[in-house]
Design an enzyme around this catalytic site. Structure first.
Site, PDB file in Angstrom:
ATOM      1  N   SER A  59       0.857  -1.191   0.000  1.00 21.11           N
ATOM      2  CA  SER A  59       0.000   0.000   0.000  1.00 21.11           C
ATOM      3  C   SER A  59       0.887   1.233   0.000  1.00 21.11           C
ATOM      4  O   SER A  59       2.081   1.137   0.339  1.00 21.11           O
ATOM      5  CB  SER A  59      -0.849   0.000   1.281  1.00 21.11           C
ATOM      6  OG  SER A  59      -1.516   1.229   1.460  1.00 21.11           O
ATOM      7  N   TYR A 118      -2.089   0.221  10.847  1.00 20.60           N
ATOM      8  CA  TYR A 118      -2.053  -0.227   9.438  1.00 20.60           C
ATOM      9  C   TYR A 118      -0.724   0.123   8.783  1.00 20.60           C
ATOM     10  O   TYR A 118      -0.124  -0.716   8.105  1.00 20.60           O
ATOM     11  CB  TYR A 118      -3.225   0.407   8.678  1.00 20.60           C
ATOM     12  CG  TYR A 118      -3.364  -0.071   7.248  1.00 20.60           C
ATOM     13  CD1 TYR A 118      -3.521  -1.423   6.947  1.00 20.60           C
ATOM     14  CD2 TYR A 118      -3.363   0.842   6.192  1.00 20.60           C
ATOM     15  CE1 TYR A 118      -3.664  -1.859   5.627  1.00 20.60           C
ATOM     16  CE2 TYR A 118      -3.510   0.410   4.873  1.00 20.60           C
ATOM     17  CZ  TYR A 118      -3.658  -0.937   4.597  1.00 20.60           C
ATOM     18  OH  TYR A 118      -3.804  -1.370   3.292  1.00 20.60           O
TER      19      TYR A 118
HETATM   20  P1  NAP Z   1     -11.295  -6.160   0.581  1.00 19.43           P
HETATM   21  O1  NAP Z   1     -12.290  -5.986  -0.507  1.00 19.43           O
HETATM   22  O2  NAP Z   1     -11.720  -5.963   1.995  1.00 19.43           O
HETATM   23  O3  NAP Z   1     -10.590  -7.591   0.424  1.00 19.43           O
HETATM   24  C1  NAP Z   1      -9.789  -8.139   1.435  1.00 19.43           C
HETATM   25  C2  NAP Z   1      -9.619  -9.627   1.166  1.00 19.43           C
HETATM   26  O4  NAP Z   1      -8.737 -10.163   2.182  1.00 19.43           O
HETATM   27  C3  NAP Z   1     -10.930 -10.393   1.244  1.00 19.43           C
HETATM   28  O5  NAP Z   1     -10.998 -11.317   0.184  1.00 19.43           O
HETATM   29  C4  NAP Z   1     -10.825 -11.126   2.570  1.00 19.43           C
HETATM   30  O6  NAP Z   1     -11.482 -12.386   2.485  1.00 19.43           O
HETATM   31  C5  NAP Z   1      -9.331 -11.349   2.673  1.00 19.43           C
HETATM   32  N1  NAP Z   1      -8.929 -11.637   4.044  1.00 19.43           N
HETATM   33  C6  NAP Z   1      -9.027 -10.845   5.142  1.00 19.43           C
HETATM   34  N2  NAP Z   1      -8.610 -11.522   6.223  1.00 19.43           N
HETATM   35  C7  NAP Z   1      -8.251 -12.761   5.805  1.00 19.43           C
HETATM   36  C8  NAP Z   1      -7.772 -13.919   6.456  1.00 19.43           C
HETATM   37  N3  NAP Z   1      -7.562 -13.955   7.782  1.00 19.43           N
HETATM   38  N4  NAP Z   1      -7.500 -15.020   5.717  1.00 19.43           N
HETATM   39  C9  NAP Z   1      -7.711 -15.018   4.379  1.00 19.43           C
HETATM   40  N5  NAP Z   1      -8.173 -13.958   3.703  1.00 19.43           N
HETATM   41  C10 NAP Z   1      -8.440 -12.839   4.418  1.00 19.43           C
HETATM   42  O7  NAP Z   1     -10.078  -5.127   0.382  1.00 19.43           O
HETATM   43  P2  NAP Z   1      -9.044  -4.895  -0.827  1.00 19.43           P
HETATM   44  O8  NAP Z   1      -8.943  -3.429  -0.995  1.00 19.43           O
HETATM   45  O9  NAP Z   1      -9.369  -5.729  -1.993  1.00 19.43           O
HETATM   46  O10 NAP Z   1      -7.695  -5.377  -0.113  1.00 19.43           O
HETATM   47  C11 NAP Z   1      -6.782  -6.261  -0.711  1.00 19.43           C
HETATM   48  C12 NAP Z   1      -5.363  -5.844  -0.304  1.00 19.43           C
HETATM   49  O11 NAP Z   1      -5.083  -4.553  -0.852  1.00 19.43           O
HETATM   50  C13 NAP Z   1      -5.118  -5.735   1.200  1.00 19.43           C
HETATM   51  O12 NAP Z   1      -3.867  -6.265   1.505  1.00 19.43           O
HETATM   52  C14 NAP Z   1      -5.144  -4.227   1.438  1.00 19.43           C
HETATM   53  O13 NAP Z   1      -4.385  -3.873   2.577  1.00 19.43           O
HETATM   54  C15 NAP Z   1      -4.512  -3.743   0.152  1.00 19.43           C
HETATM   55  N6  NAP Z   1      -4.758  -2.339  -0.199  1.00 19.43           N
HETATM   56  C16 NAP Z   1      -6.024  -1.864  -0.338  1.00 19.43           C
HETATM   57  C17 NAP Z   1      -6.215  -0.522  -0.678  1.00 19.43           C
HETATM   58  C18 NAP Z   1      -7.586   0.092  -0.833  1.00 19.43           C
HETATM   59  O14 NAP Z   1      -7.698   1.346  -0.844  1.00 19.43           O
HETATM   60  N7  NAP Z   1      -8.640  -0.682  -0.974  1.00 19.43           N
HETATM   61  C19 NAP Z   1      -5.103   0.303  -0.897  1.00 19.43           C
HETATM   62  C20 NAP Z   1      -3.833  -0.231  -0.763  1.00 19.43           C
HETATM   63  C21 NAP Z   1      -3.674  -1.548  -0.426  1.00 19.43           C
HETATM   64  P3  NAP Z   1     -12.377 -13.071   3.637  1.00 19.43           P
HETATM   65  O15 NAP Z   1     -12.930 -11.978   4.495  1.00 19.43           O
HETATM   66  O16 NAP Z   1     -13.394 -13.845   2.869  1.00 19.43           O
HETATM   67  O17 NAP Z   1     -11.417 -13.972   4.370  1.00 19.43           O
END
Ligand code: NAP
Length: 267
Positions: free
Chosen positions: A154, A167
């Site tokens: 991120s 975070y």
């Molecule tokens: P999201 O829609 O909330 O997706 C998060 C995913 O992580 C879900 O599929 C969730 O699946 C999974 N997850 C959470 N805890 C888990 C666990 N204990 N075991 C296995 N899977 C788990 O958010 P996203 O934005 O797509 O996030 C994906 C990545 O991008 C993350 O690492 C986040 O930090 C990073 N990121 C996001 C942003 C943003 O603005 N959205 C920006 C920079 C980086 P389940 O709940 O089904 O387990």
């Protein structure tokens, strides 16, 4: 070495819970956190690029639906649980690409009011989850002769911001772990790409604010955020370069975002 993962087309085929539906000669990709957002979009993009995708997350019903759509393998995975990771890895016979995507944020608070349960969740999921999957699958990635680890960090891995230390510290640690691997595996047939997005509209903010959809929507108000597909597109590009090309670190943000704390918003 070919830049495409396989020679067969990526036409839809039946969902699989094992290896039988994997296409002959297909390269295997593992995507963690594939039940939502960036992970789900990445699973779709990699399947379209010809990979057989093994998808992991806790909400397995969502994975099964996606597996039906793209012809991958859905396997329950909790990256915070070593036994779950071990059972998941058992279901991955070979691995060419690992996308460490599972993760997220919980809460916002100054250090003086830090909630240890939230910190533990963020460190267990982002940092130790990435450690567990990478450690378990690196032997298969190297043995593939052309392995690739993509870790979704991120802009919070590059900057700190007020009230975000749980975070930002977890993402800095996850990035440090990932970047260390680049040196430790020099000379081996495995690439390492860090993808560091800015604002992406997914379920991320709903999780961060414990289901408060109004508060989550405000994060993206007044600007055009990245979509999960924008990030997936970049990941797919990185893993389909020739084997000697390593895109070490990719930072992508919406045009209206200059840093983790500075964005232009229309009122
Ligand atoms: P999201 O829609 O909330 O997706 C998060 C995913 O992580 C879900 O599929 C969730 O699946 C999974 N997850 C959470 N805890 C888990 C666990 N204990 N075991 C296995 N899977 C788990 O958010 P996203 O934005 O797509 O996030 C994906 C990545 O991008 C993350 O690492 C986040 O930090 C990073 N990121 C996001 C942003 C943003 O603005 N959205 C920006 C920079 C980086 P389940 O709940 O089904 O387990």
């Amino acid at each position: 070495m070919s830049t495409t993962p396989e020679s067969t087309t990526a036409s839809p085929h039946p969902a699989s819970t094992g290896t039988s539906a994997a296409r002959e000669g297909a390269r295997w990709a593992v995507v963690t956190g594939a039940s939502s957002g960036i992970g789900a979009a990445t699973a779709r993009a990699l399947a379209a690029a010809g990979f057989h995708v093994v998808m992991g997350a806790r909400r397995v019903a969502r994975l099964e639906q996606l597996a039906e759509e793209i012809g991958g393998t859905a396997v329950e995975l909790d990256v915070t649980d070593a036994a779950s990771v071990a059972a998941f890895v058992e279901r991955v016979p070979e691995c060419h690409v690992l996308v460490n995507n599972a993760g997220g944020a919980k809460g916002v608070a100054p250090v003086t009011a830090a909630d240890e349960a939230d910190w533990r969740w963020m460190w267990e999921t982002n940092v130790l989850g990435t450690l567990r999957l990478t450690k378990s699958l690196l032997p298969k990635l190297v043995a593939s002769g052309n392995g690739h680890v993509v870790t979704v960090t991120s802009v919070a891995a590059l900057e700190t911001y007020d009230n975000g230390s749980g975070y930002t510290s977890a993402k800095h640690a996850q990035a440090a772990l990932h970047r260390t691997l680049r040196g430790e595996h020099l000379g081996e047939p495995v690439r390492f790409t860090e993808v560091a997005p800015g604002l992406v509209e997914t379920e991320f903010s709903e999780v961060r604010f414990s289901g408060d959809t109004e508060r989550a929507a405000a994060v993206y108000r007044g600007l055009t955020p990245l979509t999960a597909e924008d990030v997936a597109d970049v990941i797919s590009f990185a893993v389909t370069r020739p084997a000697h090309v390593d895109l070490d670190q990719i930072v992508l943000k919406p045009r209206d975002q200059a840093s983790a704390t500075r964005a232009h918003r229309e009122s």
